[in-house]
Design a protein around this motif. Structure first.
Motif, PDB file in Angstrom:
ATOM      1  N   THR A  68       7.061  -2.998   1.438  1.00  0.00           N
ATOM      2  CA  THR A  68       6.593  -1.620   1.602  1.00  0.00           C
ATOM      3  C   THR A  68       6.217  -1.055   0.243  1.00  0.00           C
ATOM      4  OG1 THR A  68       8.052  -1.313   3.509  1.00  0.00           O
ATOM      5  CG2 THR A  68       7.184   0.665   2.450  1.00  0.00           C
ATOM      6  N   ASP A  69       4.973  -0.610   0.129  1.00  0.00           N
ATOM      7  CA  ASP A  69       4.468  -0.026  -1.111  1.00  0.00           C
ATOM      8  C   ASP A  69       4.382   1.483  -0.920  1.00  0.00           C
ATOM      9  OD1 ASP A  69       3.309   0.629  -3.459  1.00  0.00           O
ATOM     10  OD2 ASP A  69       1.467  -0.532  -3.172  1.00  0.00           O
ATOM     11  N   ARG A  70       5.300   2.216  -1.534  1.00  0.00           N
ATOM     12  CA  ARG A  70       5.351   3.673  -1.389  1.00  0.00           C
ATOM     13  C   ARG A  70       4.500   4.396  -2.444  1.00  0.00           C
ATOM     14  NH1 ARG A  70       9.169   4.514   2.337  1.00  0.00           N
ATOM     15  NH2 ARG A  70      10.766   2.893   2.618  1.00  0.00           N
ATOM     16  N   PRO A  72       1.181   5.624  -3.743  1.00  0.00           N
ATOM     17  CA  PRO A  72      -0.184   5.769  -3.218  1.00  0.00           C
ATOM     18  C   PRO A  72      -1.219   5.248  -4.212  1.00  0.00           C
ATOM     19  CG  PRO A  72       0.663   7.883  -3.958  1.00  0.00           C
ATOM     20  CD  PRO A  72       1.808   6.928  -4.030  1.00  0.00           C
ATOM     21  N   PRO A  85       3.042  14.017   1.992  1.00  0.00           N
ATOM     22  CA  PRO A  85       3.292  12.703   1.388  1.00  0.00           C
ATOM     23  C   PRO A  85       2.359  11.641   1.977  1.00  0.00           C
ATOM     24  CG  PRO A  85       5.362  13.742   2.007  1.00  0.00           C
ATOM     25  CD  PRO A  85       4.267  14.583   2.609  1.00  0.00           C
ATOM     26  N   LYS A  87       1.310   8.232   3.414  1.00  0.00           N
ATOM     27  CA  LYS A  87       2.021   7.238   4.214  1.00  0.00           C
ATOM     28  C   LYS A  87       2.103   5.917   3.446  1.00  0.00           C
ATOM     29  CE  LYS A  87       2.063   5.099   8.796  1.00  0.00           C
ATOM     30  NZ  LYS A  87       1.355   4.989  10.098  1.00  0.00           N
ATOM     31  N   PRO A  88       3.309   5.326   3.310  1.00  0.00           N
ATOM     32  CA  PRO A  88       3.434   4.057   2.561  1.00  0.00           C
ATOM     33  C   PRO A  88       2.651   2.936   3.236  1.00  0.00           C
ATOM     34  CG  PRO A  88       5.501   4.601   3.655  1.00  0.00           C
ATOM     35  CD  PRO A  88       4.606   5.786   3.831  1.00  0.00           C
ATOM     36  N   ARG A  89       2.240   1.989   2.405  1.00  0.00           N
ATOM     37  CA  ARG A  89       1.495   0.840   2.923  1.00  0.00           C
ATOM     38  C   ARG A  89       2.440  -0.340   3.199  1.00  0.00           C
ATOM     39  NH1 ARG A  89      -2.516  -1.227  -0.983  1.00  0.00           N
ATOM     40  NH2 ARG A  89      -0.929  -0.646  -2.534  1.00  0.00           N
TER      41      ARG A  89
END
Length: 472
Positions: A68-70, A72, A85, A87-89
């Motif tokens: 999970t990449d939070r 941006p 915020p 949305k995480p990728r």
């Protein structure tokens, strides 16, 4: 850009679209033709590979093989105008999938927190979802990659055959053993290797395994062979009858005859040691490689216990045999311990590689060991070392079923543990064909050395020597 420019570009659009559609059509035809020409097993693997690719992104998230990449991206930050915020990728490892008759090979790119360990933990679940017998996860060809190997059918219980090409090997001193339990080829480098010990119950593939090496190497003029076959008395008998014409010498089960031939080989070894620097300019043959004038000498000693077994008894005949056996062991020790650098490779096969069959002072200096089926754990330890106790699932004791004829166990080079290998069967007629067409390559290494040095190396016309002194 003017309207004329736009119109000109639009004029090329049908051509570009047509070229794209033609490319897709050619790719589709190629794919269909490849699918139709494949055998039934490969077709099933192709379908499995398609399913693996199609379901990978969803499956990877279910098995937590994702990150999970939070943080941006710059573009996402610019597009975020409402202040909420971003949305995480969810990052999923890239997967490239190929296939073969046994199953699929997938190469995955690692992510932060998703590496080899995570893939190894997920391997049993991947096998279930991909409908595979087993899935392995190993380090990839490049750093940051993992290779996933899934096999649909068990290669260990799938008999295979090998047809020798009759062509010299691309790389000398490399033993192509077969495929492992994941259907991957297994090659054992035998450069700088003084000896190989092969054990296993009768009829489980020891001799066939060695025959494959002989057939693959026979077309090369830089290799010469000598056979000791402890199961027969004459060259036209037994497993090496079809290959004997490719050997410069042969010995049956006569201990005195074996003693004489081993003495000649030790004399040759000494002569090579004395002349190697002058002839090759090096102290180690492997620094320049074998040649037709200085070939690699492969000594095959099948049923080695015949020549080394300690004979018990007080009568003169038994004492004589015991004396020959003891000296045969000493001579073979000389070849194994001192022959590597001058181009000797000794292959010993026996049913149990325990100390009474192959003396430990010979067996323990053979860095390569294989074991086909064994009856006892002690026999497995003698063949493969104490480490095999730590890997009970790989023990050759489990290979006694007829389905495992031709399956061997050996240690993994460079990695802990052991691998099981399906060795192929070589038909007698193929072995005979290779030996016949390569018989002209046979030259006695002693004569070759004499041509290089101008000195007699081994007197091959001398009378039989006096027998060794009898034990008291």
């Amino acid at each position: 850009m003017t309207l004329n420019d736009v119109g000109e570009v639009m004029g090329y659009a049908p051509v570009l679209i047509g070229a794209g559609l033609a490319g897709i059509a050619v790719w589709s035809v190629w794919w269909v033709v490849r699918y139709l020409r494949a055998d039934a097993m490969t077709r099933q693997s192709i379908r499995q590979a398609v399913r693996v690719r199609r379901t990978w992104k969803r499956l990877a998230q279910m098995l937590k093989l994702c990150a999970t990449d939070r943080m941006p991206t710059p573009l996402a930050s610019l597009a975020n105008t409402d202040g909420k915020p971003v949305k995480p990728r969810i990052l999923v490892p890239e997967l490239k999938v190929t296939h073969d008759a046994f199953g699929v090979i997938a190469r995955a790119t690692c992510l932060p927190g998703v590496g080899l360990t995570e893939f190894q933990k997920a391997a049993p679940y991947l096998a279930d979802v991909w409908r595979m017998t087993r899935v392995s996860a190993l380090p990839g060809d490049k750093p940051g990659q993992v290779t996933l190997r899934g096999v649909r059918v068990d290669p260990l219980i799938t008999p295979t055959a090998h047809t020798p090409t009759g062509l010299p090997p691309e790389e000398y001193a490399q033993w192509d053993l077969g495929v492992d339990e994941y259907g991957m080829p297994v090659f054992v480098p035998l450069k700088e290797v003084p000896g190989v010990a092969v054990g296993g119950l009768p009829g489980f593939g020891k001799t066939s395994c060695v025959n494959r090496l002989v057939c693959d190497w026979a077309p090369s003029p830089v290799v010469q062979f000598v056979f000791f076959d402890g199961k027969v008395s004459h060259a036209h008998e037994g497993d090496y009858a079809d290959l004997v014409q490719r050997a410069f010498a042969f010995c049956g089960d006569d201990l005195e005859e074996a003693n004489e031939l081993l003495k000649e080989l030790v004399e040759l070894r000494r002569a090579r040691s004395a002349s190697i620097r002058n002839v090759l300019g090096k102290k180690n043959m492997w620094h320049v490689g074998p040649s037709a004038e200085w070939p690699l000498i492969v000594i095959v000693i099948d049923e080695a216990h015949t020549y080394f077994r300690d004979h018990k008894g007080s009568d003169p005949a038994t004492k004589r045999l015991a004396a020959f056996a003891a000296e045969n062991a000493r001579l073979t020790e000389d070849l194994v311990k001192k022959g590597r650098s001058v181009g000797f490779l000794t292959l010993l096969t026996t049913q149990k590689t325990t100390g009474d069959a192959i003396p430990t002072f010979i067996r323990d200096v053979c860095p390569v060991g294989l074991s086909f089926a064994q009856k006892t754990a002690d026999a497995a330890v003698a063949a493969l070392g104490d480490d095999i106790r730590e890997w009970p699932d790989a023990s050759p004791v489990l290979l006694q079923d007829p389905a495992y004829v031709g399956v061997a166990v050996m240690s993994q080079h460079g990695r802990p543990g052991f691998i099981r290998i399906r060795t192929p069967y070589v038909a007698d007629e193929d072995a005979a064909r290779v030996a016949e067409v390569t018989a002209h390559l046979v030259h006695h290494p002693a004569r070759l050395l004499e041509n290089l040095t101008g000195r007699t190396v081994v007197d091959l016309t001398k009378d039989d020597p006096e027998p060794p002194a009898m034990a008291a």
